[in-house]
Design a protein around this motif. Structure first.
Motif, PDB file in Angstrom:
ATOM      1  N   ILE A 122     -24.120   9.054  63.590  1.00  0.00           N
ATOM      2  CA  ILE A 122     -23.953   8.227  64.796  1.00  0.00           C
ATOM      3  C   ILE A 122     -24.165   9.049  66.062  1.00  0.00           C
ATOM      4  O   ILE A 122     -24.906   8.666  66.967  1.00  0.00           O
ATOM      5  CB  ILE A 122     -22.556   7.570  64.824  1.00  0.00           C
ATOM      6  CG1 ILE A 122     -22.522   6.387  63.847  1.00  0.00           C
ATOM      7  CG2 ILE A 122     -22.220   7.093  66.239  1.00  0.00           C
ATOM      8  CD1 ILE A 122     -21.283   5.550  63.929  1.00  0.00           C
ATOM      9  N   ASP A 143     -23.283   7.295  70.996  1.00  0.00           N
ATOM     10  CA  ASP A 143     -23.499   6.460  69.808  1.00  0.00           C
ATOM     11  C   ASP A 143     -24.979   6.160  69.556  1.00  0.00           C
ATOM     12  O   ASP A 143     -25.325   5.137  68.985  1.00  0.00           O
ATOM     13  CB  ASP A 143     -22.716   5.157  69.947  1.00  0.00           C
ATOM     14  CG  ASP A 143     -23.208   4.323  71.120  1.00  0.00           C
ATOM     15  OD1 ASP A 143     -24.006   4.863  71.927  1.00  0.00           O
ATOM     16  OD2 ASP A 143     -22.809   3.151  71.229  1.00  0.00           O
ATOM     17  N   LEU A 185     -26.135   5.099  66.044  1.00  0.00           N
ATOM     18  CA  LEU A 185     -25.809   3.712  65.687  1.00  0.00           C
ATOM     19  C   LEU A 185     -26.780   2.736  66.360  1.00  0.00           C
ATOM     20  O   LEU A 185     -27.265   1.790  65.725  1.00  0.00           O
ATOM     21  CB  LEU A 185     -24.371   3.396  66.110  1.00  0.00           C
ATOM     22  CG  LEU A 185     -23.896   1.978  65.823  1.00  0.00           C
ATOM     23  CD1 LEU A 185     -23.782   1.746  64.316  1.00  0.00           C
ATOM     24  CD2 LEU A 185     -22.549   1.710  66.479  1.00  0.00           C
ATOM     25  N   TYR A 190     -17.848  -0.730  64.921  1.00  0.00           N
ATOM     26  CA  TYR A 190     -19.154  -0.311  64.405  1.00  0.00           C
ATOM     27  C   TYR A 190     -19.462  -1.040  63.096  1.00  0.00           C
ATOM     28  O   TYR A 190     -20.603  -1.466  62.854  1.00  0.00           O
ATOM     29  CB  TYR A 190     -19.187   1.199  64.167  1.00  0.00           C
ATOM     30  CG  TYR A 190     -19.083   2.037  65.421  1.00  0.00           C
ATOM     31  CD1 TYR A 190     -19.131   1.448  66.688  1.00  0.00           C
ATOM     32  CD2 TYR A 190     -18.957   3.426  65.339  1.00  0.00           C
ATOM     33  CE1 TYR A 190     -19.035   2.231  67.820  1.00  0.00           C
ATOM     34  CE2 TYR A 190     -18.867   4.209  66.474  1.00  0.00           C
ATOM     35  CZ  TYR A 190     -18.895   3.606  67.719  1.00  0.00           C
ATOM     36  OH  TYR A 190     -18.811   4.365  68.832  1.00  0.00           O
ATOM     37  N   TYR A 238     -21.783   2.153  55.905  1.00  0.00           N
ATOM     38  CA  TYR A 238     -21.103   2.836  57.012  1.00  0.00           C
ATOM     39  C   TYR A 238     -20.042   3.715  56.377  1.00  0.00           C
ATOM     40  O   TYR A 238     -19.028   3.212  55.870  1.00  0.00           O
ATOM     41  CB  TYR A 238     -20.496   1.785  57.939  1.00  0.00           C
ATOM     42  CG  TYR A 238     -19.699   2.345  59.109  1.00  0.00           C
ATOM     43  CD1 TYR A 238     -20.121   3.482  59.803  1.00  0.00           C
ATOM     44  CD2 TYR A 238     -18.533   1.709  59.542  1.00  0.00           C
ATOM     45  CE1 TYR A 238     -19.395   3.966  60.880  1.00  0.00           C
ATOM     46  CE2 TYR A 238     -17.803   2.184  60.620  1.00  0.00           C
ATOM     47  CZ  TYR A 238     -18.234   3.313  61.285  1.00  0.00           C
ATOM     48  OH  TYR A 238     -17.523   3.791  62.344  1.00  0.00           O
ATOM     49  N   ARG A 280     -18.089   5.250  73.249  1.00  0.00           N
ATOM     50  CA  ARG A 280     -18.234   3.897  73.785  1.00  0.00           C
ATOM     51  C   ARG A 280     -17.361   3.620  75.008  1.00  0.00           C
ATOM     52  O   ARG A 280     -17.392   2.523  75.553  1.00  0.00           O
ATOM     53  CB  ARG A 280     -17.866   2.876  72.703  1.00  0.00           C
ATOM     54  CG  ARG A 280     -18.924   2.735  71.621  1.00  0.00           C
ATOM     55  CD  ARG A 280     -20.059   1.840  72.100  1.00  0.00           C
ATOM     56  NE  ARG A 280     -21.079   1.681  71.108  1.00  0.00           N
ATOM     57  CZ  ARG A 280     -21.141   0.646  70.257  1.00  0.00           C
ATOM     58  NH1 ARG A 280     -20.204  -0.271  70.284  1.00  0.00           N
ATOM     59  NH2 ARG A 280     -22.117   0.557  69.396  1.00  0.00           N
TER      60      ARG A 280
END
Lengths: 216, 605
Positions: free
Chosen positions: A53, A61, A64, A90, A104, B485
């Protein structure tokens, strides 16, 4: 089976390549960042993409994001995303973008070579592989807020988690030292309790369970 | 001269042209100010009318001494200079006194009128203009007569020219006002004349005393400005009464010549004084006095102080800054450091000092105010207030510096945590994967005996479990969700892992929050949630995170037992400290059995 790897750490890239090649996969490209990965995938059109990722340049990220983009462009390409940690979000994003052929997993799972390779084969064959950590997270969360999940027996909760991880009935039976028939009984009771419709397709089963866990 | 006028202004040059009217820019000009303008027009018209009347009264035909024609000119000179000074310095009384002077000159000129009533009026006011000149001398430059000596002297001057003048026409048969003649009494009239002369001498002595004292108290530039005016004024006051007896014989002047000279001298007075207050630097005396009285009444709060200076000096761009000796910098009222600007052609700066110590600086528009002395003087009037404000500004600056240093520390700590988390991710975590892989390979290798294989697998499990511990450690240092994030993902992840049902309401509106703010918010949230889990016995927690208007709001509310306090070692102290470091706020509501509500607001603009 032709594989493209995306991993920025050189040692791990080599380690992963060796594991895959020993397991009978053909590593056609090993990319150092998300951009290279995209290019390699476009060039080689592999059967399976395995990517980290967090990759350069921003170390957030992008792996991803690249994986999700590959899913959109090549819906039939199997994609397995590796990470040092698990995020429910995710998992949801990856499942939402797929109809199977998605995985994952924690990076640490590579070391359990046998299971890891089995998961890769599962994914490549159209199945799903979710890390026990992220599934545990979701089941625990569902147990807190959802009476139906809380009311399942501990054994049923174990089976539910394994279903969510993408395990087939045979693998669940092997893992829990049960007969496959017992597993089928457990799953049908779980389906009844959670009001899910029975479905033989393993990925659709995962999706249904995951959707249930996500919304609970 | 009294103490109050000691601080009064030094020479300063005022801007010329239309901008002169800066005390009352149209934008802020009050209706009262406009009314004043109109009254000035009326006064000026009256002056013109009087001058016209005076000119009209000059007998036609026959020999007319030419100096008579000078009366209306002198009247005009008083009215014109007076109204101009009054208009430009509305709060300074000098202009008004000059207008009085115009009336006095008009009265004096009536002496030679054909009409008996007018001639009588002229006789009564013949020497009034001398009193007005004495008045001007004492009132210069502020327009007000300060101190007992000055007040007495000016009063005496008016008494002298009005009352002691009376016996000269009441008891003299062919005196200047025949209509008021009562009886011939040379004894009374001569005594009065003597008294008038003696009192006149006393007035001049007192005036000389006051003026010399003022000159001695004034500093260099101001003295150079005052001296010629004082000298001229004193000469004029002496020349008019003494001219006939002393100067004319001395200079062998004809009576007409003397009269003309006297009129020139008298007529020059308002011009000189008007020039003095408008150009000679006594400019804003009145305004500065107002500034002084404002200071004593308003208490001189910070924005008001700069605003009052700006108003008094008529420069809206004026900026007041305060000296912080500890750091050797000027700061604004808010404590922000004022960068030493490069000299600009139209900006000037003067320092404000108290007892030789710099306390502040005034930055002004030098195209508007040509003479720094004026600004310096204004600064000195408010110097004590500036000094007081300086301490506040210094405190603010020091608080600001402390705050900035704390924020830098938080930033540094945040960067450090991210770096450590990244290093662990790239280093140790990856090595544990490889080590576990090695162990597993060893276990799986062909030819490995079963005992060794089992131990190698065990070793792999041990490494996996170490990796799990490390994941937790990395998560505690800086959660991956935050790095990858941002806050909303990290908050979601926190809520996911919480053993109590948690509802999460996020409204970050795609805002790009500074990373230190995100980290602070995350750790505040983590601590608040930990606190709820550990102490509240809550069955549910509600989290709200909203970014709006430059502030990030975090609200963590549980339905537990309440009773949370800052001193229970519950981690709430840590939350308060984290909020404080970022310049944010922390509020806690935790009444028994009513749950706990923690609200933290962080600036993020």
């Amino acid at each position: 089976m032709r594989v493209v790897i995306g991993e920025d750490e050189t040692l791990l890239r080599h380690g992963l390549t060796l594991v895959l090649e020993d397991g009978g996969f053909e590593v056609v490209a090993a990319a150092k960042d998300a951009q290279e990965l995209g290019a390699a995938v476009a060039e080689h059109l592999p059967d399976l993409v395995i990517t980290d990722i967090r990759m350069p340049p921003s170390h957030s990220d992008e792996g991803l994001v690249a994986a999700l983009a590959i899913r959109r462009q090549h819906p039939d390409m199997a994609v397995v995303v590796l990470s040092q940690h698990m995020q429910r979000r995710y998992a949801s994003e990856l499942l939402a973008a797929s109809n199977g052929k998605v995985g994952y997993l924690l990076k640490q799972r590579i070391a359990d070579v046998e299971t890891f390779l089995a998961d890769l084969h599962e994914v490549a064959a159209g199945g799903t592989a979710l890390d026990p950590d992220v599934v545990a997270l979701m089941v625990a969360r569902a147990k807190r807020s959802d009476g139906a999940v809380r009311n399942l027996t501990p054994r049923q909760q174990e089976v539910l988690a394994l279903m969510a991880e993408g395990r087939s009935n045979a693998r669940i039976a092997a893992e829990l030292f049960l007969s496959e028939k017992a597993v089928v009984q457990h799953t049908s009771r779980i389906y009844d309790s959670l009001n899910l419709t029975l479905d033989g397709d393993s990925h659709r089963r995962v999706l249904a369970v995951m959707r249930y866990l996500s919304h609970s | 001269m009294t103490g109050t006028s000691r601080g009064v202004p030094l020479a300063a040059r005022l801007p010329r042209g239309p901008r002169l009217d800066y005390m009352s820019p149209d934008a802020v000009r009050s209706s009262l100010g406009k009314s004043l303008d109109r009254s000035h027009v009326v006064i000026l018209c009256s002056g013109l009318l009087l001058a016209f009347i005076q000119a009209a009264m000059i007998p036609r035909g026959g020999p007319v001494p030419p100096y008579l024609w000078m009366f209306p000119v002198v009247v005009l000179s008083y009215f014109g200079a007076g109204v101009r000074a009054w208009h430009l310095r509305p709060s300074n009384h000098l202009g008004m006194i000059m207008v009085y002077g115009g009336f006095a000159v008009f009265l004096g000129g009536l002496v030679s009128a054909d009409n008996a009533v007018l001639a009588t009026a002229g006789g009564i006011g013949a020497t009034l203009v001398l009193s007005v000149m004495v008045h001007l001398l004492h009132a210069f430059p502020s327009g007000r007569v300060h101190g007992r000596i000055s007040k007495t002297t000016v009063a005496a001057a008016y008494v002298n020219s009005l009352l002691l003048q009376a016996p000269g026409y009441l008891f003299v048969h062919d005196g200047p006002a025949p209509a008021l003649f009562i009886v011939e009494n040379s004894m009374v009239s001569q005594t009065a004349q003597l008294m008038q002369s003696l009192l006149g001498a006393a007035i001049m002595a007192a005036t000389a005393f006051v003026l010399v004292r003022r000159l001695r108290q004034a500093d260099g530039p101001r003295r150079r400005s005052l001296a010629p005016l004082y000298a001229y004024g004193a000469f004029a006051v002496l020349f008019v009464p003494l001219g006939a007896n002393v100067l004319a014989p001395l200079l062998n002047m004809t009576p007409e010549g003397l009269m003309a000279t006297q009129l020139v001298v008298v007529g020059g007075i308002p011009l000189a004084f008007a020039h003095g207050i408008l150009r000679g630097g006594f400019a804003k005396t009145g305004e500065l006095e107002e500034l002084g009285s404002w200071l004593s009444s308003a208490g001189g709060t910070r924005p008001a102080l700069a605003a009052a200076l700006s108003r008094a000096l008529g420069d809206p761009s004026l900026a007041l800054s305060f000296w912080v000796p500890r750091h050797g910098v000027f700061v604004t009222g808010d404590g922000d450091i004022v960068a030493p600007a490069a000299p600009q052609p139209d900006r000037g700066t003067v320092k404000v000092t108290v007892e030789g110590r710099t306390v502040g600086a005034i930055n002004y528009d030098s195209s508007l105010i040509a003479e720094p002395e004026l600004v310096r003087t204004a600064g000195q009037v408010v110097a004590i207030a500036v000094d007081r404000e300086r301490l506040t500004a210094e405190l603010r600056e020091s608080h600001g510096a402390l705050q900035r240093s704390r924020e830098r520390l938080v930033d540094a700590a945040d960067r450090e945590r991210r770096r450590i988390a990244q290093d662990l991710h790239d280093g140790l975590q990856m090595h544990l994967v490889l080590l576990a892989l090695e162990a597993q390979k060893l276990a799986n290798a062909a030819g490995t005996d079963p005992g060794t294989s089992a131990r190698a697998t065990q070793l792999r499990h041990g490494i996996d479990s170490a990796a799990a511990d490390l994941r937790q450690l990395v998560h505690a240092v800086m959660p991956a969700a935050l790095i990858e994030r941002g806050l909303s993902a990290a908050a979601e992840d926190l809520a996911d892992r919480l053993p109590i049902p948690t509802t999460l309401e996020l409204d970050l509106a795609g805002q790009n929050l500074p990373s230190a703010v995100e980290s602070t918010a995350y750790f505040v949230l983590a601590e608040a949630l930990t606190n709820a889990v550990k102490h509240s016995q809550a069955s549910s927690v509600r989290v709200r995170i909203v970014a709006a208007g430059g502030w990030l709001l975090l609200d963590v509310t549980d339905d537990g037992v309440g009773r949370a306090g800052l001193h229970g070692g519950t981690g709430l102290r840590g939350i308060a400290d984290r909020a404080d470091v970022m310049g944010g706020t922390f509020t806690l509501a935790s009444r028994p059995d009513e749950g706990t509500k923690i609200v933290v607001e962080l600036p993020c603009g």
